[in-house]
Each structure stands twice: as structure tokens, then as C-alpha cells.
Design a protein around this motif. Structure first.
Motif, PDB file in Angstrom:
ATOM      1  N   ARG A   1       0.873  -1.180   0.000  1.00 40.00           N
ATOM      2  CA  ARG A   1       0.000   0.000   0.000  1.00 40.00           C
ATOM      3  C   ARG A   1       0.909   1.229   0.000  1.00 40.00           C
ATOM      4  NH1 ARG A   1      -4.707  -0.474   3.035  1.00 40.00           N
ATOM      5  NH2 ARG A   1      -5.054   1.633   2.196  1.00 40.00           N
ATOM      6  N   THR A   2       0.716   2.105  -0.969  1.00 36.77           N
ATOM      7  CA  THR A   2       1.629   3.249  -1.134  1.00 36.77           C
ATOM      8  C   THR A   2       0.946   4.561  -0.817  1.00 36.77           C
ATOM      9  OG1 THR A   2       2.684   2.025  -2.926  1.00 36.77           O
ATOM     10  CG2 THR A   2       3.197   4.372  -2.766  1.00 36.77           C
TER      11      THR A   2
ATOM     12  N   SER B   1       7.936   1.617  -3.928  1.00 39.21           N
ATOM     13  CA  SER B   1       7.010   0.478  -3.817  1.00 39.21           C
ATOM     14  C   SER B   1       7.209  -0.514  -4.952  1.00 39.21           C
ATOM     15  CB  SER B   1       5.567   0.980  -3.819  1.00 39.21           C
ATOM     16  OG  SER B   1       5.294   1.635  -2.598  1.00 39.21           O
TER      17      SER B   1
ATOM     18  N   PHE C   1       3.042  -1.319   4.255  1.00 38.77           N
ATOM     19  CA  PHE C   1       2.621   0.078   4.121  1.00 38.77           C
ATOM     20  C   PHE C   1       3.860   0.915   3.815  1.00 38.77           C
ATOM     21  CE2 PHE C   1      -1.761  -0.077   5.303  1.00 38.77           C
ATOM     22  CZ  PHE C   1      -1.882  -1.169   6.160  1.00 38.77           C
TER      23      PHE C   1
ATOM     24  N   THR D   1       4.886   4.439   3.681  1.00 33.76           N
ATOM     25  CA  THR D   1       4.214   5.621   4.219  1.00 33.76           C
ATOM     26  C   THR D   1       4.821   6.951   3.805  1.00 33.76           C
ATOM     27  OG1 THR D   1       5.643   5.571   6.155  1.00 33.76           O
ATOM     28  CG2 THR D   1       3.553   4.321   6.285  1.00 33.76           C
TER      29      THR D   1
ATOM     30  N   LEU E   1      -2.107   6.138   8.914  1.00 37.41           N
ATOM     31  CA  LEU E   1      -1.396   4.863   9.090  1.00 37.41           C
ATOM     32  C   LEU E   1      -1.997   4.071  10.237  1.00 37.41           C
ATOM     33  CD1 LEU E   1       0.873   2.817   8.584  1.00 37.41           C
ATOM     34  CD2 LEU E   1       2.254   4.097  10.251  1.00 37.41           C
TER      35      LEU E   1
ATOM     36  N   ASN F   1      -5.290   2.544   9.411  1.00 37.05           N
ATOM     37  CA  ASN F   1      -5.167   1.328   8.587  1.00 37.05           C
ATOM     38  C   ASN F   1      -4.658   0.145   9.403  1.00 37.05           C
ATOM     39  OD1 ASN F   1      -5.750   1.773   5.642  1.00 37.05           O
ATOM     40  ND2 ASN F   1      -4.486   3.566   6.032  1.00 37.05           N
TER      41      ASN F   1
ATOM     42  N   VAL G   1       5.881  -1.909   7.965  1.00 36.38           N
ATOM     43  CA  VAL G   1       5.699  -0.478   7.745  1.00 36.38           C
ATOM     44  C   VAL G   1       7.042   0.129   7.346  1.00 36.38           C
ATOM     45  CG1 VAL G   1       5.025   1.733   8.763  1.00 36.38           C
ATOM     46  CG2 VAL G   1       3.812  -0.370   9.422  1.00 36.38           C
TER      47      VAL G   1
END
Ligand code: SF4
Length: 484
Positions: free
Chosen positions: A15-16, A26, A52, A54, A65, A68, A86
Motif C-alpha cells: 500500500r503506497t 514500492s 505500508f 508511508t 497509518l 489502517n 511499515v
């Protein structure tokens, strides 16, 4: 999901959040995981590993964040063996704090050690203990890492990481470190390899591409790199982001004007039109210099589109300061702008500055700015009605609500054009269309395209999407029939 059966490859999802640099990172995280035997999780399926990547720029980056992570907690409890990692700027900033706040996170890694992810996941699995690994500086330039590119026809190519500037609203330098430049030979070799795989467009990526070469003592390196891209057979389009007005030199304008495959589009952040605010932002240029660059670019490339970034409501900004910003917008006639309401960014000098502007004043100025930007962008777009444009057909640019089955493409100046395909076309192909009407943020070309040029990039897209299990290898514009 196959967390427990070693014979079944584990799946992943990245997830970007944030900027193009994160999008490119990513692609590397996906490449690293696939090289370690992971497979992309199918849409809607629970992945064995969720990563993630972030961003730390916005005030609510943290909330997003942890929101999620909170949603994933029950999913992880229901899927033993699932792992959560993360990375990115917020991980670089918050470090172990992330595991303290969300103890169900397995791995925290930073912006300087993207390559460590597979090892840290394995270590966390074996030790059954969270792994936090943050480096203060880059070990190896991430371009040496395996990469799973999002697009088959267009690619990001990092030329540098980090930034030597110290804009007071920005946290990037403290999280991505000082600028480190790749050698031109490495950059060009990567581009040639991408072109050989089918890409026909590349975007050169850096926090400040204009200072490229400072790392190896060549202030003219960026212009030379653009010219060298002009020598690469099969490379049809070259773009770059982000330039910085302080370091924008005439040789870059010349290289843009005289290198055939460098596109006539410049996205150059302004941030503010007021010299007082630019001083407080520590942007190291003033209004006159910015407008001077716009003038030089327009003189050398009359058809160039110029777009920008603007922040309103920076601490201390007065109505007169804001009027200066509006004046630059009127005179520069941007084709578009990313506009931001200033929000306090923890860890930046501006966060503690006096004269924080009340939110309602910021919102009012923001509304007026957006209205002016849209009005001018629309005016500029209207000049294209009736004109022919050559488009690179793209994926993911389409309008969600469009039931006309229009497709989308980008003109050389990066304008977005929705068109109605007559013959079958694929993302990566090139079509020539006649513009029929204009809107503030896009153009429309109804009626048959004037020409369709199938390309190696279109072939690459078809090869990639015709892979087993993918249902989209069919040229767009035709009824989709599931493969096999
Ligand atoms: S140029 Fe300024 S805004 Fe851009 S990354 Fe560097 S410090 Fe941040």
C-alpha cells in the motif's frame, strides 16, 4: 492466503502513500518480494504480507497509518502467520514508536534500507518478534534492487535520492538525507534496459533534479543527461520531476528545446508568489526569478505546458502576500496546479513559526486560488479545440463515471485527453486525435482517431496482461472476453 503451508507461495500487497519517490520505492518493494518467491495477492484476497509504504508530509499522515493498522488487527488475528510491515518516511521518523502503538506490526524499516524487507520478514517469523531496522544513511542506491514496474510502457527512473535544500515546511531532508546522485552511466544503462523491455516513456525522478551532478562535481550534468536521453533509440518520451527554480539553469531550457524526445512540459513548484513568504519558506528564489524561468521556457518552447505546486496559508502569509501568489498564477498561465492548504507538519521549522493563519482564512484563500487556477487551465485548454494531438494511450487515467467507453492518453505536454477508440488500441500504443472540446482538467476527442500506431510498448503491455490469470490482454475498445 497460505501462511502456514510452506509449499504454497506466500502472497503480498504493498500500500503506497505519498509522492512519486514512494511509488517508485514500492515498485522495488514488490520486486524484492517477488524475487524472494512471494506472489502479488489477488484483488480482494487477504495477503500473507501487507506492506505500508508511508508518507510523513501531511499532518494526518500518522492518523491514516494507525487507522489502517487498526483495521488490519482483527484480520491478522483471523489469519495466523500473516505479517505486517511499515516502511517509508513515517517509519523513518517514528521508528520503534510504531510497534509500541501497534504491537501487531512485525517489521519497521526506513527509507535508507528498503532492501532489508525480505530478511526482516524472515527474521520476524523465525524469532516471532517484531523487527525494527532504521538506517541513518543510504547503504546502496536503491536502483540496484529488483523492481516490479507498475507500467509496461512508462517507467520511473531515479537519478538521485535525498535533498540538500532546507525548505521550512518540508520534512524530506531529515527523512531521506542529503542528496545522493547516481552516475549518469548507471541511469542511461537502466533506461536502455527499460526501452529494450518495451518502455517508450521514462520520467527522471529526484527531489531536486536541477541540482543533479552536485554529488560528482558537474553542475551541467542534468542538461547533459537530457541530451543523452535524446540518443537512445526507441525512447519516445522523456519527462522529469521535480525541478527547483533556484537551480534551474539555461542549459536545461536549451536541452529541453533541442532534444527531440524531451517533452514540452515543466512541473515547477512555485509554493508562493510572495518574496516574504518564499524567504520564510527558505525556498532560495524570489518571484522575479520564477517568472524569469517561465519566460525563458516559453521563449524556447512556445508550446510548453507549465504546471506547479502552491501552498496557501503559510505562517505569516498576509492578504498582500496571497495577492502576489495570485499575480504569478495569472502571469504564468499554468496548465494545472497541485494546490495545498498549509497544515502544520510536526518536525518542521514552520510548525513552530509565529503567525499561523486561521483555518477559515486559509480555506477562503484556497478556494479563490483553485478557482483562478481552474479558470486559466480551462482557457488554456480551449486553445486546443480543433487541433490534432499525438497521445500515448495510458492505463488508469480514465474517468470512473465514463460509460462512453472512452479511453485516455497523454499529449506530449502531459495534457490528459479522453478519446473514443475506433480501432482496437492498447495502453502504450500511440494515437493521433482531433480535440473536440475542452474542460478545466482534460480535453476530449470524440470521433474516430486520425491514426493508430501500435508500438513495442503496446506489445509489452499485451505480453504482461496476457499472462495466465490476467483477463485484460485484450486490446482496449473491444468487448472483453475472459482468457481461456
Ligand atoms: S526542495 Fe524543499 S520541498 Fe523539495 S524535497 Fe527538498 S526540502 Fe523538500
Amino acid at each position: 492466503m497460505s501462511a502456514t503451508d510452506p509449499a504454497v507461495p506466500r502472497t503480498y500487497r504493498v500500500r503506497t502513500f505519498g509522492c512519486q519517490m514512494n511509488v517508485h520505492d514500492s515498485e522495488r518493494l514488490s520486486g524484492l518480494l517477488e524475487e524472494s518467491g512471494y506472489l502479488p495477492a489477488a484483488d480482494g484476497a487477504v495477503a500473507d504480507v501487507v506492506v505500508f509504504n508511508t508518507c510523513a508530509v501531511r499532518e494526518n499522515a500518522d492518523n491514516r497509518l494507525y487507522g489502517n493498522l487498526g483495521q488490519l488487527y482483527p484480520v491478522k488475528r483471523a489469519h495466523p502467520g500473516m505479517q505486517i510491515a511499515v516502511g517509508g518516511c513515517l517509519a523513518q521518523k517514528d521508528r520503534g514508536e510504531i510497534v509500541r502503538k501497534a504491537p501487531w506490526v512485525d517489521v519497521v524499516f526506513g527509507t535508507h534500507n528498503v532492501g532489508s524487507l525480505p530478511t526482516l520478514l524472515e527474521r520476524a517469523r523465525i524469532a516471532d518478534e517484531a523487527q525494527v531496522e532504521i538506517r541513518e544513511s543510504l547503504e546502496t542506491f536503491p536502483s540496484t534492487l529488483p523492481t516490479r514496474r507498475e507500467s509496461a510502457y512508462a517507467a520511473w527512473v531515479a537519478i538521485s535520492v535525498g535533498c540538500n535544500n532546507t525548505c521550512t515546511f518540508c520534512i524530506v531532508p531529515s527523512l531521506r538525507g542529503r542528496e545522493q546522485d547516481r552516475r549518469p552511466g548507471d541511469v542511461l544503462a537502466e533506461i536502455e534496459a527499460l526501452v529494450a523491455e518495451g518502455a517508450i516513456e521514462v520520467t527522471l525522478l529526484g527531489q531536486n533534479v536541477n541540482s543533479y551532478g552536485v554529488g560528482f562535481g558537474d553542475r551541467g550534468a542534468f542538461a547533459k543527461l537530457l541530451r543523452a536521453c535524446g540518443e537512445i533509440d526507441g525512447l519516445e518520451r522523456v519527462r522529469f520531476t521535480s525541478p527547483h527554480p533556484r537551480d534551474f539553469t539555461d542549459d536545461v531550457v536549451e536541452a529541453m528545446a533541442t532534444t527531440q524526445n524531451v517533452m514540452p512540459h515543466l512541473h515547477m513548484p512555485l509554493q508562493s508568489g510572495s518574496d516574504a513568504v518564499l524567504r520564510a519558506m527558505r525556498r532560495s528564489y524570489r518571484k522575479a526569478r520564477y517568472l524569469g524561468i517561465v519566460e525563458k521556457v516559453r521563449a524556447a518552447l512556445p508550446e510548453a505546458a507549465i504546471s506547479t505546486d502552491v501552498i496557501v496559508g503559510f505562517p505569516g502569509e498576509t492578504e498582500e502576500d496571497f495577492a502576489e501568489t495570485m499575480d504569478v498564477v495569472r502571469r504564468a498561465r499554468f496548465s494545472g496546479a497541485f494546490t495545498f492548504q498549509y497544515s502544520t507538519r510536526p518536525g518542521t521549522p514552520a510548525a513552530d513559526m509565529p503567525g499561523q493563519v486561521p483555518p477559515d482564512v486559509v480555506a477562503d484563500r484556497y478556494g479563490r486560488l483553485v478557482a483562478l487556477v481552474d479558470e486559466i487551465a480551462w482557457d488554456e485548454n480551449k486553445r486546443f479545440v480543433g487541433r490534432e494531438l499525438e497521445l500515448l494511450v495510458t492505463e488508469g487515467d480514465g474517468r470512473k463515471d465514463d460509460r462512453t467507453r472512452r479511453l485516455s492518453g497523454r499529449a506530449p505536454d502531459n495534457r490528459l485527453v479522453h478519446f473514443t477508440p475506433g480501432a482496437p488500441v492498447r495502453p502504450g500504443d500511440v494515437v493521433t486525435v482531433r480535440v473536440t472540446h475542452a474542460a478545466p482538467h482534460h480535453l476530449v476527442a470524440d470521433g474516430e482517431p486520425l491514426g493508430v500506431r501500435p508500438t513495442r510498448a503496446g506489445d509489452a503491455w499485451e505480453r504482461r496482461n496476457a499472462a495466465p490469470g490476467s483477463t485484460s490482454g485484450v486490446p482496449l475498445g473491444m468487448p472483453r472476453v475472459p482468457v481461456g
